[in-house]
Design an enzyme around this catalytic site. Sequence first.
Site, PDB file in Angstrom:
ATOM      1  N   ASP A 367       0.816  -1.210   0.000  1.00  0.00           N
ATOM      2  CA  ASP A 367       0.000   0.000   0.000  1.00  0.00           C
ATOM      3  C   ASP A 367       0.860   1.276   0.000  1.00  0.00           C
ATOM      4  O   ASP A 367       1.911   1.317   0.635  1.00  0.00           O
ATOM      5  CB  ASP A 367      -0.858  -0.042   1.278  1.00  0.00           C
ATOM      6  CG  ASP A 367      -1.969   0.966   1.262  1.00  0.00           C
ATOM      7  OD1 ASP A 367      -2.058   1.750   0.312  1.00  0.00           O
ATOM      8  OD2 ASP A 367      -2.768   0.945   2.214  1.00  0.00           O
ATOM      9  N   ARG A 443     -12.021   2.066   8.272  1.00  0.00           N
ATOM     10  CA  ARG A 443     -10.636   2.448   7.986  1.00  0.00           C
ATOM     11  C   ARG A 443     -10.614   3.724   7.135  1.00  0.00           C
ATOM     12  O   ARG A 443      -9.792   3.876   6.239  1.00  0.00           O
ATOM     13  CB  ARG A 443      -9.907   1.312   7.255  1.00  0.00           C
ATOM     14  CG  ARG A 443      -8.402   1.375   7.446  1.00  0.00           C
ATOM     15  CD  ARG A 443      -7.646   0.528   6.444  1.00  0.00           C
ATOM     16  NE  ARG A 443      -6.238   0.543   6.766  1.00  0.00           N
ATOM     17  CZ  ARG A 443      -5.273   0.144   5.963  1.00  0.00           C
ATOM     18  NH1 ARG A 443      -5.550  -0.343   4.778  1.00  0.00           N
ATOM     19  NH2 ARG A 443      -4.025   0.200   6.325  1.00  0.00           N
ATOM     20  N   TRP A 477      -4.498  -8.519  -3.845  1.00  0.00           N
ATOM     21  CA  TRP A 477      -5.835  -7.913  -3.944  1.00  0.00           C
ATOM     22  C   TRP A 477      -6.383  -7.806  -2.520  1.00  0.00           C
ATOM     23  O   TRP A 477      -6.802  -8.794  -1.931  1.00  0.00           O
ATOM     24  CB  TRP A 477      -6.731  -8.783  -4.821  1.00  0.00           C
ATOM     25  CG  TRP A 477      -8.152  -8.337  -4.954  1.00  0.00           C
ATOM     26  CD1 TRP A 477      -9.041  -8.081  -3.948  1.00  0.00           C
ATOM     27  CD2 TRP A 477      -8.888  -8.093  -6.163  1.00  0.00           C
ATOM     28  NE1 TRP A 477     -10.261  -7.713  -4.445  1.00  0.00           N
ATOM     29  CE2 TRP A 477     -10.196  -7.715  -5.812  1.00  0.00           C
ATOM     30  CE3 TRP A 477      -8.561  -8.187  -7.520  1.00  0.00           C
ATOM     31  CZ2 TRP A 477     -11.189  -7.421  -6.739  1.00  0.00           C
ATOM     32  CZ3 TRP A 477      -9.558  -7.902  -8.450  1.00  0.00           C
ATOM     33  CH2 TRP A 477     -10.840  -7.517  -8.074  1.00  0.00           C
ATOM     34  N   ASP A 478      -6.413  -6.578  -2.009  1.00  0.00           N
ATOM     35  CA  ASP A 478      -6.811  -6.378  -0.617  1.00  0.00           C
ATOM     36  C   ASP A 478      -8.249  -5.880  -0.527  1.00  0.00           C
ATOM     37  O   ASP A 478      -8.857  -5.453  -1.524  1.00  0.00           O
ATOM     38  CB  ASP A 478      -5.851  -5.365   0.040  1.00  0.00           C
ATOM     39  CG  ASP A 478      -5.683  -5.602   1.526  1.00  0.00           C
ATOM     40  OD1 ASP A 478      -6.547  -6.268   2.132  1.00  0.00           O
ATOM     41  OD2 ASP A 478      -4.687  -5.105   2.088  1.00  0.00           O
ATOM     42  N   CYS A 526      -6.517 -10.983   0.010  1.00  0.00           N
ATOM     43  CA  CYS A 526      -6.246 -10.408   1.324  1.00  0.00           C
ATOM     44  C   CYS A 526      -7.471  -9.625   1.736  1.00  0.00           C
ATOM     45  O   CYS A 526      -8.128  -9.001   0.903  1.00  0.00           O
ATOM     46  CB  CYS A 526      -5.025  -9.498   1.245  1.00  0.00           C
ATOM     47  SG  CYS A 526      -4.612  -8.703   2.810  1.00  0.00           S
ATOM     48  N   GLY A 528      -7.700  -7.466   5.098  1.00  0.00           N
ATOM     49  CA  GLY A 528      -7.180  -7.190   6.438  1.00  0.00           C
ATOM     50  C   GLY A 528      -6.611  -8.495   6.988  1.00  0.00           C
ATOM     51  O   GLY A 528      -6.935  -8.906   8.093  1.00  0.00           O
ATOM     52  N   GLY A 529      -5.790  -9.154   6.164  1.00  0.00           N
ATOM     53  CA  GLY A 529      -5.350 -10.511   6.497  1.00  0.00           C
ATOM     54  C   GLY A 529      -6.400 -11.497   6.056  1.00  0.00           C
ATOM     55  O   GLY A 529      -6.777 -11.554   4.889  1.00  0.00           O
ATOM     56  N   ASP A 534     -11.660 -18.113   2.052  1.00  0.00           N
ATOM     57  CA  ASP A 534     -12.714 -19.093   1.799  1.00  0.00           C
ATOM     58  C   ASP A 534     -12.477 -19.744   0.441  1.00  0.00           C
ATOM     59  O   ASP A 534     -11.675 -19.273  -0.372  1.00  0.00           O
ATOM     60  CB  ASP A 534     -14.095 -18.403   1.854  1.00  0.00           C
ATOM     61  CG  ASP A 534     -14.198 -17.231   0.902  1.00  0.00           C
ATOM     62  OD1 ASP A 534     -14.165 -17.462  -0.330  1.00  0.00           O
ATOM     63  OD2 ASP A 534     -14.296 -16.066   1.354  1.00  0.00           O
ATOM     64  N   ASP A 548      -3.328 -10.597   9.434  1.00  0.00           N
ATOM     65  CA  ASP A 548      -2.435  -9.455   9.643  1.00  0.00           C
ATOM     66  C   ASP A 548      -1.557  -9.671  10.870  1.00  0.00           C
ATOM     67  O   ASP A 548      -0.656  -8.878  11.140  1.00  0.00           O
ATOM     68  CB  ASP A 548      -3.255  -8.165   9.825  1.00  0.00           C
ATOM     69  CG  ASP A 548      -3.546  -7.482   8.494  1.00  0.00           C
ATOM     70  OD1 ASP A 548      -2.905  -7.844   7.486  1.00  0.00           O
ATOM     71  OD2 ASP A 548      -4.415  -6.587   8.457  1.00  0.00           O
ATOM     72  N   GLU A 614      21.845 -12.575  11.298  1.00  0.00           N
ATOM     73  CA  GLU A 614      20.444 -12.786  10.909  1.00  0.00           C
ATOM     74  C   GLU A 614      20.337 -13.073   9.408  1.00  0.00           C
ATOM     75  O   GLU A 614      19.572 -13.937   8.977  1.00  0.00           O
ATOM     76  CB  GLU A 614      19.602 -11.559  11.277  1.00  0.00           C
ATOM     77  CG  GLU A 614      19.313 -11.457  12.767  1.00  0.00           C
ATOM     78  CD  GLU A 614      18.722 -10.109  13.168  1.00  0.00           C
ATOM     79  OE1 GLU A 614      18.015 -10.075  14.185  1.00  0.00           O
ATOM     80  OE2 GLU A 614      18.979  -9.088  12.474  1.00  0.00           O
TER      81      GLU A 614
END
Length: 730
Positions: A367, A443, A477-478, A526, A528-529, A534, A548, A614
């Site tokens: 985003d 939101r 695709w949110d 996606c 919001g996570g 489904d 999320d 790391e």
Amino acid sequence: MIVLDQENKIFTLHTQNTTYQMKVDQYHVLEHIYYGARIDNCDLSGLIKCGERSFSPNPDEAGRNRDYSLDVMPQEYSTCGVGDFRLPSIELELPGGSHTADLRYEGFHLEKGKYKLEGLPGFHGMENEAETLVVLLKDSAARIAVEMYYGVFEDFDLITRAIRLVNEGTETIRVCRCASLCLDFTRSDLDLITFNGHHLMERCLDRGPVRPGIQSVGSVRGISSHQHNPFVMICDHDADEDRGMCYGAMLLYSGNFEAAVECSQYENSRLVMGIHPYHFCWTLEPAGTFTAPETAMVCSPDGFGQMSRQYHKAIRKHLLRDPYQYERKPVLVNNWEATYFDFDADKLVDIAREAADLGIELFVMDDGWFGSRNDDNSGLGDWQVNREKLPGGLEALVPCVKDLGMKFGIWMEPEMVNEDSDLYRAHPDWILRVPGRAPSRGRGQLVLDFSRKDVRDHIYDQMKAVLGSADISYIKWDMNRSLTDVWSAGLPAGRQGEVYHRYVLGVYDLLERLHCDYPYILIEGCCGGGGRFDGGMLYYTPQIWCSDDTDAIDRLRIQYGTSFCYPVCTMEAHVSAVPNEQNGRFTPLETRGITAMSGAFGYEMDLGKCTEEEKRKIRRQVETYKKHYNLIHDGDYYRLSSPLQDSSYTAWEQVSAGQKEALVNVVMGCTHSAPPFRTLRLKGLNPSFQYQVDGIGETYSGGELMKAGYPLPQIRGDYPAFQVYLKAVG
Ligand code: GLA
């Protein structure tokens, strides 16, 4: 295999391990006879007993026979207003104002392969992979036909169902309810399992006995939701991972749904699942049709594990579509938690460069790259590059990323608009909003009316311009809010009850166009996570951002619950930074890697901030994931413990076809000083094979590992984790 006994009007659907039977009775009602472990050459109708029951009316044709009542008969598709007082599958408003529906058998036909549903997602199968039975019921007074579709995928113990209504009369009918599944049981000593939660904690398993009355889960949010999942299970009280009868029911739908179980007076149970009746009313003109979304059932006589494995394989092969059924998907890095809205081209290329160096293959720009998007109050709807952040546009940025040897992916939220956007200023009437009422924001954004083709076309044109401007391999695709103020300027007052469903059909339409025009673009779903995780979305988006919540320990519960129906390859899972952005927890990098690796794997952190140590670990994780990719994704999945029950560890395992390899994953919970020595019993191995532990060289027989167990190492620290790779030797 579909077996027809035309003389006795019995339809039997056999899968490898299960049998489903229905029969047309003396009054032409389609009775549900049996669903359970496979029984060959059978007429099981003797299992259904009738007897006079007071206050349970008898249909007219029964005459003086008071033993017969729809109120107690197990049926394939329950009706209402004519004697069955339990959960209805269908409710019609007929021209005269009545709300009755009475369905009788009319005929059947077979189709080759698996049936298809126009405009809706569904399992797919060729002639040699699946069979279709269509049973026709009719309400002769209402002049409505109900076509009941059954798809049989024998190898997967999977039976799909779908319903198509046809108005055969000359007057308009209103459909107030049209469930996709009705499954009757002649018993009620059963448990109901549902998958529930909220944003940041989706699909947590809940189990309890079926109780007298109705229990239900569902969504009226316009999305399948974070709160409840359109997948439920019914099982024996003592069923567990390895034993007992269990039934899964999955609705392939991404909008409002209801899954309700009723335990009725004589201890029968009925599961009804489909579009939620809230604000649903579909006008069926003469000759008009309505198709209810598909459901997919798997019955396992051998516990949950077998049911899940059948779903996993069936979803991969017959729900996901080419090319992303089996093609290896890239390890990705996403910049969201690394930068949020605060980035420019240099920052993105820096992250991509670090990622490429670590073996990561795809960079996803999240985003904030478009319109006036510097926070979440503006920009949605304007899918043009923000030239202040990315002065050269995608034309300059994408080649820089590709020069690093990486693919490029992009975030979009096509269904939404901010009031502060050029799109909204030009088309304030394109949103869902009730006249005379100011719409609620979620939101800070409003919902575009995707039931309207003109709105979808405009968004799609913008998407095509973006996709045409650079070499883009991936779209996230949110969809970041629930639907409210559901009213469309595109429909008359009497058809507003169609908007919720038409919205979902609109989303599917746009996704289908994308799939057809850009078949090689991998689309990640996606909401919001995991608010729209489904089977409906999986048909279009072969992987979905699971939650999320990126904390590895929270993810254990989320991924555990998700695994009951959905395969590992569909669960997008990322390693993120510590302290975790959502809950502040510190977990070791190994633990984050092992948890995310049992998913569509990626990273979501500023890799430039990692220490050399790391980075070394990340490079190794990526190599491990790539090395075991086939085992993780194609292997059989075994849950070895539940994160909801045993806080000392959560373990799961993947076993290759042929049982030559296995990957055991263990994440410890709270560690204690001087802990007891414990063993972990593995599953799915060949008892007579000898397995060697990679890196250690010890060998154990499969029988030993499954019966006595693998000795868990004593490791220290917070939430440590380890993986054991076993390979058959000799
Ligand atoms: C949603 C997604 C996140 C991220 C943000 C961007 O919350 O789930 O992964 O893409 O939107 O706004």
